[in-house]
Design a protein around this motif. Structure first.
Motif, PDB file in Angstrom:
ATOM      1  N   GLU A 149     -14.464 -17.708  28.127  1.00  0.00           N
ATOM      2  CA  GLU A 149     -14.592 -16.257  28.009  1.00  0.00           C
ATOM      3  C   GLU A 149     -13.228 -15.571  28.121  1.00  0.00           C
ATOM      4  O   GLU A 149     -12.421 -15.887  28.996  1.00  0.00           O
ATOM      5  CB  GLU A 149     -15.533 -15.697  29.071  1.00  0.00           C
ATOM      6  N   GLU A 150     -13.004 -14.609  27.231  1.00  0.00           N
ATOM      7  CA  GLU A 150     -11.848 -13.715  27.296  1.00  0.00           C
ATOM      8  C   GLU A 150     -12.381 -12.307  27.073  1.00  0.00           C
ATOM      9  O   GLU A 150     -12.779 -11.955  25.963  1.00  0.00           O
ATOM     10  CB  GLU A 150     -10.803 -14.077  26.244  1.00  0.00           C
ATOM     11  N   VAL A 151     -12.431 -11.538  28.139  1.00  0.00           N
ATOM     12  CA  VAL A 151     -13.085 -10.230  28.097  1.00  0.00           C
ATOM     13  C   VAL A 151     -12.039  -9.129  27.993  1.00  0.00           C
ATOM     14  O   VAL A 151     -11.044  -9.124  28.732  1.00  0.00           O
ATOM     15  CB  VAL A 151     -13.955 -10.029  29.361  1.00  0.00           C
ATOM     16  N   GLU A 152     -12.260  -8.205  27.073  1.00  0.00           N
ATOM     17  CA  GLU A 152     -11.382  -7.050  26.909  1.00  0.00           C
ATOM     18  C   GLU A 152     -12.099  -5.799  27.433  1.00  0.00           C
ATOM     19  O   GLU A 152     -13.220  -5.500  27.028  1.00  0.00           O
ATOM     20  CB  GLU A 152     -10.987  -6.852  25.446  1.00  0.00           C
ATOM     21  N   ILE A 153     -11.427  -5.101  28.326  1.00  0.00           N
ATOM     22  CA  ILE A 153     -11.967  -3.867  28.908  1.00  0.00           C
ATOM     23  C   ILE A 153     -11.110  -2.714  28.409  1.00  0.00           C
ATOM     24  O   ILE A 153      -9.892  -2.695  28.628  1.00  0.00           O
ATOM     25  CB  ILE A 153     -11.944  -3.910  30.441  1.00  0.00           C
ATOM     26  N   THR A 154     -11.728  -1.757  27.729  1.00  0.00           N
ATOM     27  CA  THR A 154     -10.991  -0.600  27.201  1.00  0.00           C
ATOM     28  C   THR A 154     -11.196   0.596  28.119  1.00  0.00           C
ATOM     29  O   THR A 154     -12.331   1.031  28.354  1.00  0.00           O
ATOM     30  CB  THR A 154     -11.455  -0.251  25.778  1.00  0.00           C
ATOM     31  N   PHE A 155     -10.105   1.117  28.638  1.00  0.00           N
ATOM     32  CA  PHE A 155     -10.133   2.310  29.486  1.00  0.00           C
ATOM     33  C   PHE A 155      -9.746   3.524  28.639  1.00  0.00           C
ATOM     34  O   PHE A 155      -8.866   3.444  27.775  1.00  0.00           O
ATOM     35  CB  PHE A 155      -9.161   2.173  30.659  1.00  0.00           C
ATOM     36  N   SER A 156     -10.418   4.653  28.897  1.00  0.00           N
ATOM     37  CA  SER A 156     -10.163   5.883  28.149  1.00  0.00           C
ATOM     38  C   SER A 156      -9.906   7.026  29.115  1.00  0.00           C
ATOM     39  O   SER A 156     -10.491   7.084  30.199  1.00  0.00           O
ATOM     40  CB  SER A 156     -11.366   6.241  27.256  1.00  0.00           C
ATOM     41  N   VAL A 157      -9.045   7.933  28.721  1.00  0.00           N
ATOM     42  CA  VAL A 157      -8.824   9.160  29.484  1.00  0.00           C
ATOM     43  C   VAL A 157      -9.030  10.334  28.545  1.00  0.00           C
ATOM     44  O   VAL A 157      -8.567  10.325  27.394  1.00  0.00           O
ATOM     45  CB  VAL A 157      -7.415   9.195  30.122  1.00  0.00           C
ATOM     46  N   GLY A 158      -9.775  11.337  29.023  1.00  0.00           N
ATOM     47  CA  GLY A 158     -10.083  12.495  28.193  1.00  0.00           C
ATOM     48  C   GLY A 158     -10.302  13.726  29.051  1.00  0.00           C
ATOM     49  O   GLY A 158     -10.094  13.701  30.275  1.00  0.00           O
ATOM     50  N   PRO A 159     -10.741  14.824  28.446  1.00  0.00           N
ATOM     51  CA  PRO A 159     -10.998  16.047  29.209  1.00  0.00           C
ATOM     52  C   PRO A 159     -12.091  15.824  30.244  1.00  0.00           C
ATOM     53  O   PRO A 159     -13.066  15.106  29.991  1.00  0.00           O
ATOM     54  CB  PRO A 159     -11.456  17.046  28.136  1.00  0.00           C
ATOM     55  N   ASN A 160     -11.940  16.455  31.392  1.00  0.00           N
ATOM     56  CA  ASN A 160     -12.959  16.329  32.439  1.00  0.00           C
ATOM     57  C   ASN A 160     -14.288  16.913  31.991  1.00  0.00           C
ATOM     58  O   ASN A 160     -15.358  16.478  32.439  1.00  0.00           O
ATOM     59  CB  ASN A 160     -12.471  17.026  33.714  1.00  0.00           C
ATOM     60  N   SER A 161     -14.240  17.886  31.082  1.00  0.00           N
ATOM     61  CA  SER A 161     -15.462  18.531  30.595  1.00  0.00           C
ATOM     62  C   SER A 161     -16.127  17.742  29.475  1.00  0.00           C
ATOM     63  O   SER A 161     -17.183  18.121  29.000  1.00  0.00           O
ATOM     64  CB  SER A 161     -15.135  19.945  30.110  1.00  0.00           C
ATOM     65  N   GLY A 162     -15.507  16.625  29.061  1.00  0.00           N
ATOM     66  CA  GLY A 162     -16.062  15.826  27.979  1.00  0.00           C
ATOM     67  C   GLY A 162     -15.361  16.106  26.667  1.00  0.00           C
ATOM     68  O   GLY A 162     -14.734  17.154  26.482  1.00  0.00           O
ATOM     69  N   GLY A 163     -15.456  15.158  25.761  1.00  0.00           N
ATOM     70  CA  GLY A 163     -14.802  15.307  24.466  1.00  0.00           C
ATOM     71  C   GLY A 163     -14.052  14.050  24.090  1.00  0.00           C
ATOM     72  O   GLY A 163     -14.128  13.027  24.786  1.00  0.00           O
ATOM     73  N   ALA A 164     -13.336  14.100  23.006  1.00  0.00           N
ATOM     74  CA  ALA A 164     -12.608  12.938  22.505  1.00  0.00           C
ATOM     75  C   ALA A 164     -11.523  12.499  23.472  1.00  0.00           C
ATOM     76  O   ALA A 164     -10.913  13.325  24.169  1.00  0.00           O
ATOM     77  CB  ALA A 164     -11.984  13.266  21.145  1.00  0.00           C
ATOM     78  N   ALA A 165     -11.301  11.189  23.520  1.00  0.00           N
ATOM     79  CA  ALA A 165     -10.294  10.632  24.417  1.00  0.00           C
ATOM     80  C   ALA A 165      -8.891  11.018  23.958  1.00  0.00           C
ATOM     81  O   ALA A 165      -8.596  11.069  22.764  1.00  0.00           O
ATOM     82  CB  ALA A 165     -10.426   9.121  24.481  1.00  0.00           C
ATOM     83  N   TYR A 166      -8.030  11.287  24.929  1.00  0.00           N
ATOM     84  CA  TYR A 166      -6.621  11.538  24.625  1.00  0.00           C
ATOM     85  C   TYR A 166      -5.870  10.224  24.411  1.00  0.00           C
ATOM     86  O   TYR A 166      -4.936  10.159  23.614  1.00  0.00           O
ATOM     87  CB  TYR A 166      -5.954  12.287  25.776  1.00  0.00           C
ATOM     88  N   SER A 167      -6.280   9.180  25.165  1.00  0.00           N
ATOM     89  CA  SER A 167      -5.537   7.918  25.118  1.00  0.00           C
ATOM     90  C   SER A 167      -6.442   6.787  25.592  1.00  0.00           C
ATOM     91  O   SER A 167      -7.387   7.015  26.365  1.00  0.00           O
ATOM     92  CB  SER A 167      -4.297   8.008  26.012  1.00  0.00           C
ATOM     93  N   THR A 168      -6.165   5.567  25.123  1.00  0.00           N
ATOM     94  CA  THR A 168      -6.896   4.377  25.576  1.00  0.00           C
ATOM     95  C   THR A 168      -5.911   3.256  25.872  1.00  0.00           C
ATOM     96  O   THR A 168      -4.797   3.232  25.341  1.00  0.00           O
ATOM     97  CB  THR A 168      -7.903   3.892  24.515  1.00  0.00           C
ATOM     98  N   GLN A 169      -6.348   2.328  26.741  1.00  0.00           N
ATOM     99  CA  GLN A 169      -5.584   1.124  27.048  1.00  0.00           C
ATOM    100  C   GLN A 169      -6.570  -0.025  27.219  1.00  0.00           C
ATOM    101  O   GLN A 169      -7.670   0.172  27.750  1.00  0.00           O
ATOM    102  CB  GLN A 169      -4.763   1.286  28.325  1.00  0.00           C
ATOM    103  N   THR A 170      -6.177  -1.221  26.790  1.00  0.00           N
ATOM    104  CA  THR A 170      -7.053  -2.387  26.875  1.00  0.00           C
ATOM    105  C   THR A 170      -6.507  -3.399  27.870  1.00  0.00           C
ATOM    106  O   THR A 170      -5.323  -3.749  27.837  1.00  0.00           O
ATOM    107  CB  THR A 170      -7.206  -3.052  25.493  1.00  0.00           C
TER     108      THR A 170
END
Length: 238
Positions: A195-216
């Protein structure tokens, strides 16, 4: 060759990247027609431009001559949110300023963030164990903001835990523009070495909406070696 200047407004509120307009009306207070050109002064003069030609004949018209110019102002987020900047609108005869007036621009808030991981990969983690790294969010906007952090779904038995689902920072123009949290990943006892698992983290507005940035984050499983044996017959006679 003299003039007076009147603005349709002397203050304006504009969000970064948006455009506001003001009408500049020049009145001829001289005694003849003359060619006027519009220019701008101040530390943020580059935000302003004339919609169309920036020069033209200012008529005398028996002392009643006028000419209007539409000035467009488009601020960026190089200044702190809600700060004020003065832009001087000038009427010039060649390089000589004949009349001028200031407009006060209040700049709104821009929003955005970037993200980075302390480690982008965690290798050979033993099944049933936890592993951790850090996640840093940096404010890319010009005002204090709160951001929401989330992680992608994981295979059955795997889990990820964030120290906090939200972070708050000051604007990118300050020393407190970043916030760091701990991230913990738990592996099941039956995790396979393949197994090689990729976890994608996202940061976006606190009120919801499209992510500003992601990292894996990539996590691999340690290979565990072992065996067991069994003797079906405990005694033999022969």
């Amino acid at each position: 060759k003299e003039c007076d200047l009147e603005l349709s407004k002397t203050s304006i509120n504009i969000d970064p990247g948006n455009t506001g307009t003001v009408i500049a009306t020049f009145s001829n207070t001289g005694n003849s027609d003359w060619s006027l050109n519009v220019a701008f002064g101040g530390s943020n003069a580059g935000w302003a431009e004339v919609d169309g030609a920036s020069s033209g004949m200012l008529p005398y018209s028996d002392g009643e001559g006028q000419k209007e110019f539409t000035v467009e102002i488009t601020p960026d987020d190089s200044v702190e949110a809600n700060s004020q900047s003065a832009i001087t609108i000038q009427g010039k005869d060649g390089g000589i300023v004949k009349c001028s007036w200031d407009i006060s621009v209040t700049v709104g808030q821009s929003h955005g963030a970037t993200m980075s991981l302390g480690n982008t990969a965690l290798y050979n983690i033993e099944p049933g164990q936890n592993t951790s790294t850090t996640l840093t969010v940096t404010n890319a906007g010009n005002g204090a903001d709160t951001f929401k952090i989330s992680a992608s779904s994981l295979p059955s038995g795997w889990s990820v835990s964030l120290e906090s689902n939200t972070v708050s920072t000051q604007s990118r123009h300050t020393n407190d523009k970043s916030a760091t949290i701990d991230v913990s990943v738990s592996l099941p006892l039956d995790a396979l070495a393949t197994e090689e698992v990729e976890i994608t983290f996202s940061v976006g507005p606190n009120s919801g909406g499209a992510a500003y940035s992601t990292q894996t984050l990539t996590v691999t499983v340690m290979a565990i070696h072992g065996m067991s044996g069994d003797a079906p017959a405990q005694d033999q006679t022969g």
